[in-house]
Scaffold this motif. Structure first.
Motif, PDB file in Angstrom:
ATOM      1  N   GLU A 129      88.740  18.932  71.382  1.00  0.00           N
ATOM      2  CA  GLU A 129      87.722  17.861  71.879  1.00  0.00           C
ATOM      3  C   GLU A 129      88.376  16.646  72.448  1.00  0.00           C
ATOM      4  O   GLU A 129      88.455  15.537  71.974  1.00  0.00           O
ATOM      5  CB  GLU A 129      86.716  17.477  70.635  1.00  0.00           C
ATOM      6  N   GLU A 171      97.023  24.173  59.656  1.00  0.00           N
ATOM      7  CA  GLU A 171      96.564  24.819  58.304  1.00  0.00           C
ATOM      8  C   GLU A 171      97.301  26.198  58.218  1.00  0.00           C
ATOM      9  O   GLU A 171      97.764  26.952  59.058  1.00  0.00           O
ATOM     10  CB  GLU A 171      95.056  25.158  58.501  1.00  0.00           C
ATOM     11  N   HIS A 203      82.951  20.088  74.354  1.00  0.00           N
ATOM     12  CA  HIS A 203      81.342  20.379  74.748  1.00  0.00           C
ATOM     13  C   HIS A 203      81.369  20.383  76.084  1.00  0.00           C
ATOM     14  O   HIS A 203      79.993  20.094  76.528  1.00  0.00           O
ATOM     15  CB  HIS A 203      80.556  19.439  73.934  1.00  0.00           C
ATOM     16  N   HIS A 251      84.962  28.201  49.954  1.00  0.00           N
ATOM     17  CA  HIS A 251      84.194  28.158  51.179  1.00  0.00           C
ATOM     18  C   HIS A 251      84.991  28.643  52.469  1.00  0.00           C
ATOM     19  O   HIS A 251      86.063  28.264  52.967  1.00  0.00           O
ATOM     20  CB  HIS A 251      83.953  26.464  51.821  1.00  0.00           C
ATOM     21  N   VAL A 308      85.774  29.578  56.139  1.00  0.00           N
ATOM     22  CA  VAL A 308      85.331  28.760  57.312  1.00  0.00           C
ATOM     23  C   VAL A 308      86.007  29.767  58.464  1.00  0.00           C
ATOM     24  O   VAL A 308      85.364  29.419  59.662  1.00  0.00           O
ATOM     25  CB  VAL A 308      86.000  27.465  57.382  1.00  0.00           C
ATOM     26  N   PRO A 343      78.736  25.233  67.663  1.00  0.00           N
ATOM     27  CA  PRO A 343      78.000  24.087  66.902  1.00  0.00           C
ATOM     28  C   PRO A 343      79.213  23.497  65.847  1.00  0.00           C
ATOM     29  O   PRO A 343      80.122  23.978  65.548  1.00  0.00           O
ATOM     30  CB  PRO A 343      76.946  24.707  66.095  1.00  0.00           C
ATOM     31  N   SER A 344      78.934  22.228  65.617  1.00  0.00           N
ATOM     32  CA  SER A 344      79.789  21.568  64.385  1.00  0.00           C
ATOM     33  C   SER A 344      79.960  22.408  63.234  1.00  0.00           C
ATOM     34  O   SER A 344      78.905  23.207  62.784  1.00  0.00           O
ATOM     35  CB  SER A 344      79.103  20.354  64.124  1.00  0.00           C
ATOM     36  N   GLY A 402      84.081  26.208  63.021  1.00  0.00           N
ATOM     37  CA  GLY A 402      85.487  26.671  62.687  1.00  0.00           C
ATOM     38  C   GLY A 402      86.464  26.393  63.785  1.00  0.00           C
ATOM     39  O   GLY A 402      87.677  26.615  63.884  1.00  0.00           O
ATOM     40  N   LYS A 403      86.168  25.777  64.904  1.00  0.00           N
ATOM     41  CA  LYS A 403      86.833  25.358  66.065  1.00  0.00           C
ATOM     42  C   LYS A 403      88.219  24.550  66.014  1.00  0.00           C
ATOM     43  O   LYS A 403      89.137  25.270  66.301  1.00  0.00           O
ATOM     44  CB  LYS A 403      86.028  24.993  67.396  1.00  0.00           C
ATOM     45  N   SER A 404      88.046  23.839  65.196  1.00  0.00           N
ATOM     46  CA  SER A 404      89.229  22.846  64.916  1.00  0.00           C
ATOM     47  C   SER A 404      90.167  23.602  63.929  1.00  0.00           C
ATOM     48  O   SER A 404      91.480  23.650  64.238  1.00  0.00           O
ATOM     49  CB  SER A 404      88.905  21.567  64.346  1.00  0.00           C
TER      50      SER A 404
HETATM   51  N1  ATP Z   1      90.541  20.218  55.067  1.00  0.00           N
HETATM   52  C1  ATP Z   1      89.405  20.805  54.661  1.00  0.00           C
HETATM   53  N2  ATP Z   1      89.040  21.002  53.471  1.00  0.00           N
HETATM   54  C2  ATP Z   1      87.794  21.218  53.313  1.00  0.00           C
HETATM   55  N3  ATP Z   1      86.841  21.868  54.197  1.00  0.00           N
HETATM   56  C3  ATP Z   1      87.358  21.820  55.354  1.00  0.00           C
HETATM   57  C4  ATP Z   1      88.622  21.038  55.917  1.00  0.00           C
HETATM   58  N4  ATP Z   1      88.627  21.304  57.210  1.00  0.00           N
HETATM   59  C5  ATP Z   1      87.422  21.517  57.657  1.00  0.00           C
HETATM   60  N5  ATP Z   1      86.636  22.069  56.422  1.00  0.00           N
HETATM   61  C6  ATP Z   1      85.383  22.874  56.810  1.00  0.00           C
HETATM   62  O1  ATP Z   1      85.378  24.161  57.382  1.00  0.00           O
HETATM   63  C7  ATP Z   1      84.312  24.166  58.419  1.00  0.00           C
HETATM   64  C8  ATP Z   1      84.658  24.349  59.435  1.00  0.00           C
HETATM   65  O2  ATP Z   1      85.406  22.830  60.294  1.00  0.00           O
HETATM   66  P1  ATP Z   1      85.933  22.815  61.695  1.00  0.00           P
HETATM   67  O3  ATP Z   1      86.366  21.284  61.811  1.00  0.00           O
HETATM   68  O4  ATP Z   1      86.950  23.738  61.932  1.00  0.00           O
HETATM   69  O5  ATP Z   1      84.626  22.962  62.703  1.00  0.00           O
HETATM   70  P2  ATP Z   1      84.377  22.535  64.058  1.00  0.00           P
HETATM   71  O6  ATP Z   1      84.037  23.710  64.451  1.00  0.00           O
HETATM   72  O7  ATP Z   1      85.740  21.908  64.491  1.00  0.00           O
HETATM   73  O8  ATP Z   1      83.543  21.369  63.970  1.00  0.00           O
HETATM   74  P3  ATP Z   1      83.227  20.005  64.945  1.00  0.00           P
HETATM   75  O9  ATP Z   1      82.660  20.531  66.041  1.00  0.00           O
HETATM   76  O10 ATP Z   1      82.231  19.134  64.118  1.00  0.00           O
HETATM   77  O11 ATP Z   1      84.648  19.625  65.187  1.00  0.00           O
HETATM   78  C9  ATP Z   1      83.479  22.988  58.061  1.00  0.00           C
HETATM   79  O12 ATP Z   1      82.432  23.317  57.232  1.00  0.00           O
HETATM   80  C10 ATP Z   1      84.304  21.703  57.547  1.00  0.00           C
HETATM   81  O13 ATP Z   1      83.610  21.106  56.593  1.00  0.00           O
END
Ligand code: ATP
Ligand code: MG
Length: 257
Positions: free
Chosen positions: A176, A65, A208, A28, A30, A49-50, A53-55
């Motif tokens: 966040e 990571e 947000h 996957h 990301v 959006p959720s 990949g922001k986090s």
């Molecule tokens: N440790 C992990 N193992 C597997 N997949 C992960 C892991 N961390 C994140 N993901 C996947 O990576 C993608 C991006 O996740 P991330 O948390 O960076 O999104 P985000 O933009 O921060 O979302 P949110 O607004 O919900 O916090 C998502 O599909 C998530 O499920």
């Protein structure tokens, strides 16, 4: 807050520089093709959006990571993989999470002093004095002797900010920081962040809170599907988002947020 566009910032290298970043979990993908520069003193809000990949991007910047490929530098130095260099980088990049992650069995003051003493080798008295200044700055000096559970969420998050600042970071990442807070406590945290921005701290803020983005950000970076879809100064981003995905996102967060 800095002035001018990224282009006129001249010779000084960006505080954070990301090139061609790619990160996957299993098969996957990301994050892909991420390029991002954050100038010294700049405040960049990352929206999207959720799952966009922001986090993960924040976590790659301070090596919580490990990226698959690409280049990340902080203050002109490559982000190391491990060891002493990594500990030093972690000290230079402060991070504040949605969950405050304070040590429950330590007082507020102890929480803020721990890093400077253990990682930076500061003397106890010196660390305490600095910690009290920072707790005062974020408005919780009166609670220095309490335990985290005795504080409200907003107060705990302000302690978490003081704790990050105690390491004298060159850049602060916020993921966040107000999402876990009751509505009435959001502003007190945003005000502290606005103060930091006004004092010239380099900041990357996933949020947000579009009001914060409008008033404190130099630039909004919009992510979707693991890519940077567009970036623009807030006035431009909010008035006339270019991509359909940003338009859709804004119509949601501005109606419900
Ligand atoms: N440790 C992990 N193992 C597997 N997949 C992960 C892991 N961390 C994140 N993901 C996947 O990576 C993608 C991006 O996740 P991330 O948390 O960076 O999104 P985000 O933009 O921060 O979302 P949110 O607004 O919900 O916090 C998502 O599909 C998530 O499920
Ligand atoms: Mg996230």
């Amino acid at each position: 807050m800095s002035t001018g566009s990224t282009l006129d910032r001249g010779a000084s290298p960006p505080m954070v520089r990301v090139r061609g970043l790619r990160k996957s979990f299993g098969d996957h993908v990301v994050l892909q093709d991420i390029d991002l520069d954050v100038a010294s003193g700049e405040v960049v809000v990352i929206a999207g959006p959720s799952g966009s990949g922001k986090s993960t991007l924040c976590r790659c910047i301070n090596r919580l990571e490990v990226a698959d490929s690409g280049e990340i530098t902080v203050a002109g130095r490559a982000v190391p993989l491990e060891g002493r260099e990594l500990a030093r980088l972690r000290a230079e990049v402060g991070m504040v999470f949605q969950q405050f992650n304070l040590f429950a069995h330590k007082t507020v003051l102890q929480n803020v002093c721990l890093g400077p003493v253990k990682v930076l080798g500061r003397k106890g008295d010196q660390a305490k004095q600095r910690a009290m200044e920072l707790l005062d700055r974020v408005g919780v000096a009166d609670h220095a002797g309490k335990y985290p559970a005795q504080l409200s969420g907003g107060q705990q998050q302000r302690v978490a900010i003081a704790r990050a600042l105690a390491m004298d970071p060159k850049v602060m990442l916020f993921d966040e920081p107000t999402s876990a807070l009751d509505p009435e406590m959001i502003n007190e945290v945003l005000e502290v962040m606005k103060g930091l921005a006004a004092d010239g701290m380099t900041m990357v803020v996933v949020t947000h809170e579009m009001g914060f983005a409008r008033s404190a950000a130099d630039r909004v970076v919009f992510m979707d599907g693991g890519r940077v879809v567009e970036e623009a100064p807030p006035e431009q981003f909010f008035a006339a988002p270019r991509s359909t995905r940003a338009q859709e996102f804004l119509s949601k967060v501005l109606t419900h947020g």
